[in-house]
Write a protein that holds these residues in place. Structure first.
Motif, PDB file in Angstrom:
ATOM      1  N   GLY A 125      80.192  55.666  49.808  1.00  0.00           N
ATOM      2  CA  GLY A 125      81.283  56.408  50.418  1.00  0.00           C
ATOM      3  C   GLY A 125      82.415  56.770  49.484  1.00  0.00           C
ATOM      4  N   GLY A 126      82.407  56.239  48.251  1.00  0.00           N
ATOM      5  CA  GLY A 126      83.479  56.533  47.312  1.00  0.00           C
ATOM      6  C   GLY A 126      84.052  55.271  46.694  1.00  0.00           C
ATOM      7  N   PRO A 127      85.237  55.363  46.068  1.00  0.00           N
ATOM      8  CA  PRO A 127      85.847  54.220  45.383  1.00  0.00           C
ATOM      9  C   PRO A 127      86.220  53.100  46.345  1.00  0.00           C
ATOM     10  CG  PRO A 127      86.952  56.274  44.781  1.00  0.00           C
ATOM     11  CD  PRO A 127      86.026  56.585  45.909  1.00  0.00           C
ATOM     12  N   ILE A 128      85.927  51.847  45.939  1.00  0.00           N
ATOM     13  CA  ILE A 128      86.270  50.688  46.781  1.00  0.00           C
ATOM     14  C   ILE A 128      87.038  49.616  46.028  1.00  0.00           C
ATOM     15  CG2 ILE A 128      84.387  51.014  48.421  1.00  0.00           C
ATOM     16  CD1 ILE A 128      82.881  48.767  46.896  1.00  0.00           C
ATOM     17  N   GLY A 129      87.209  49.759  44.717  1.00  0.00           N
ATOM     18  CA  GLY A 129      87.943  48.749  43.967  1.00  0.00           C
ATOM     19  C   GLY A 129      88.089  49.155  42.515  1.00  0.00           C
ATOM     20  N   ARG A 130      88.914  48.386  41.783  1.00  0.00           N
ATOM     21  CA  ARG A 130      89.178  48.677  40.380  1.00  0.00           C
ATOM     22  C   ARG A 130      89.212  47.393  39.577  1.00  0.00           C
ATOM     23  NH1 ARG A 130      94.441  52.347  41.584  1.00  0.00           N
ATOM     24  NH2 ARG A 130      93.398  53.927  42.838  1.00  0.00           N
ATOM     25  N   GLU A 131      88.810  47.499  38.324  1.00  0.00           N
ATOM     26  CA  GLU A 131      88.867  46.374  37.397  1.00  0.00           C
ATOM     27  C   GLU A 131      89.358  46.900  36.059  1.00  0.00           C
ATOM     28  OE1 GLU A 131      85.945  43.044  35.310  1.00  0.00           O
ATOM     29  OE2 GLU A 131      85.045  44.802  36.246  1.00  0.00           O
ATOM     30  N   SER A 132      90.378  46.257  35.496  1.00  0.00           N
ATOM     31  CA  SER A 132      90.898  46.656  34.186  1.00  0.00           C
ATOM     32  C   SER A 132      90.173  45.887  33.093  1.00  0.00           C
ATOM     33  CB  SER A 132      92.400  46.396  34.110  1.00  0.00           C
ATOM     34  OG  SER A 132      93.077  47.207  35.047  1.00  0.00           O
ATOM     35  N   LEU A 133      89.761  46.620  32.054  1.00  0.00           N
ATOM     36  CA  LEU A 133      89.040  46.046  30.921  1.00  0.00           C
ATOM     37  C   LEU A 133      89.784  46.376  29.637  1.00  0.00           C
ATOM     38  CD1 LEU A 133      85.544  47.406  31.993  1.00  0.00           C
ATOM     39  CD2 LEU A 133      86.371  45.075  32.339  1.00  0.00           C
ATOM     40  N   LEU A 134      89.656  45.537  28.637  1.00  0.00           N
ATOM     41  CA  LEU A 134      90.213  45.745  27.293  1.00  0.00           C
ATOM     42  C   LEU A 134      91.738  45.735  27.262  1.00  0.00           C
ATOM     43  CD1 LEU A 134      87.829  48.618  26.065  1.00  0.00           C
ATOM     44  CD2 LEU A 134      87.493  46.139  25.870  1.00  0.00           C
ATOM     45  N   ALA A 135      92.380  45.223  28.304  1.00  0.00           N
ATOM     46  CA  ALA A 135      93.849  45.217  28.358  1.00  0.00           C
ATOM     47  C   ALA A 135      94.458  44.384  27.236  1.00  0.00           C
ATOM     48  CB  ALA A 135      94.328  44.713  29.716  1.00  0.00           C
ATOM     49  N   ASP A 136      93.757  43.328  26.814  1.00  0.00           N
ATOM     50  CA  ASP A 136      94.303  42.468  25.762  1.00  0.00           C
ATOM     51  C   ASP A 136      94.416  43.182  24.417  1.00  0.00           C
ATOM     52  OD1 ASP A 136      91.486  42.508  25.811  1.00  0.00           O
ATOM     53  OD2 ASP A 136      91.353  40.615  24.713  1.00  0.00           O
ATOM     54  N   LEU A 137      93.736  44.315  24.245  1.00  0.00           N
ATOM     55  CA  LEU A 137      93.844  45.077  23.001  1.00  0.00           C
ATOM     56  C   LEU A 137      95.151  45.863  22.914  1.00  0.00           C
ATOM     57  CD1 LEU A 137      90.224  46.481  22.697  1.00  0.00           C
ATOM     58  CD2 LEU A 137      91.205  44.451  21.586  1.00  0.00           C
ATOM     59  N   LYS A 138      95.760  46.138  24.063  1.00  0.00           N
ATOM     60  CA  LYS A 138      97.026  46.882  24.139  1.00  0.00           C
ATOM     61  C   LYS A 138      96.961  48.196  23.356  1.00  0.00           C
ATOM     62  CE  LYS A 138      99.960  42.828  24.930  1.00  0.00           C
ATOM     63  NZ  LYS A 138      99.220  42.399  26.011  1.00  0.00           N
ATOM     64  N   GLN A 139      95.905  48.973  23.626  1.00  0.00           N
ATOM     65  CA  GLN A 139      95.743  50.275  22.987  1.00  0.00           C
ATOM     66  C   GLN A 139      95.546  51.344  24.046  1.00  0.00           C
ATOM     67  OE1 GLN A 139      93.272  50.793  19.602  1.00  0.00           O
ATOM     68  NE2 GLN A 139      93.440  48.671  18.970  1.00  0.00           N
ATOM     69  N   ARG A 140      96.135  52.500  23.791  1.00  0.00           N
ATOM     70  CA  ARG A 140      95.976  53.646  24.688  1.00  0.00           C
ATOM     71  C   ARG A 140      94.527  54.133  24.631  1.00  0.00           C
ATOM     72  NH1 ARG A 140     100.360  57.438  25.415  1.00  0.00           N
ATOM     73  NH2 ARG A 140      98.981  58.992  24.494  1.00  0.00           N
ATOM     74  N   VAL A 141      93.887  54.207  25.785  1.00  0.00           N
ATOM     75  CA  VAL A 141      92.502  54.664  25.837  1.00  0.00           C
ATOM     76  C   VAL A 141      92.505  56.163  26.117  1.00  0.00           C
ATOM     77  CG1 VAL A 141      90.300  54.484  27.030  1.00  0.00           C
ATOM     78  CG2 VAL A 141      91.628  52.417  26.526  1.00  0.00           C
TER      79      VAL A 141
END
Length: 180
Positions: A125-141
């Motif tokens: 049905g579409g988006p149901i959640g989010r998970e942040s990855l690589l945040a510890d690198l503190k770099q603009r993706v």
């Protein structure tokens, strides 16, 4: 095919498109858009549709002033989901590889202001959640792509920038590690 519109205009009312991706199973076109002062959007793009900018928005002026008291209007498409606060959405890709079975069908979007890669978990049905990855690198993706090897590749725009390869950890194919 709409009267009064040039044939090269597919859709309109967009603010600042950053990423485009076709869903690998449905062929539907998805887009990320920067919202003003936050309220980034994920939209499904359909021919001839009006996405509202600058008439409707969930964002605010950079001064903090409200742009509109009515963030929706009949005849204008609503976003599938919004980010508050903004993560500065950038490039995106739907994962359809075999290396991360738990991620199959999920959307990956870059975060410029958020400085991470975000996995948007999808159900039929579409988006149901989010998970942040690589945040510890503190770099603009800046962008994310799936390689022919089924791994994810992430471009950062730090000084110096980097191309990161996301690969399964030895313990689990649902976890990831990044190696420049």
């Amino acid at each position: 095919g709409k009267a009064g519109f040039r044939p090269e205009i597919y859709s309109y009312g967009h603010r600042n498109l950053q990423g485009l991706a076709f869903h690998p199973d449905t062929g539907v076109l998805w887009v990320t858009e920067h919202g003003p002062q936050g309220r980034d959007e994920l939209n499904i793009i359909q021919a001839g549709k009006n996405y509202g900018w600058p008439v409707v928005t969930f964002g605010r002026e950079y001064s903090g002033e409200i742009i509109t008291n009515q963030p929706w209007r009949e005849g204008m498409e609503q976003p599938v989901t919004i980010w508050v606060p903004s993560i500065g959405l950038s490039g995106m890709v739907f994962y359809n590889g075999e290396r991360f079975p738990a991620w199959k069908g999920n959307l990956f979007v870059g975060g410029l202001a958020g400085q991470f890669l975000q996995r948007v978990v999808f159900s039929p049905g579409g988006p149901i959640g989010r998970e942040s990855l690589l945040a510890d690198l503190k770099q603009r993706v800046r962008d994310v792509r799936q390689g022919p090897d089924g791994l994810l590749y992430v471009v950062t725009d730090a000084n110096p920038g980097a191309i990161l390869r996301i690969e399964p950890t030895p313990k689990s194919t649902s976890s990831a590690s990044a190696r420049p």
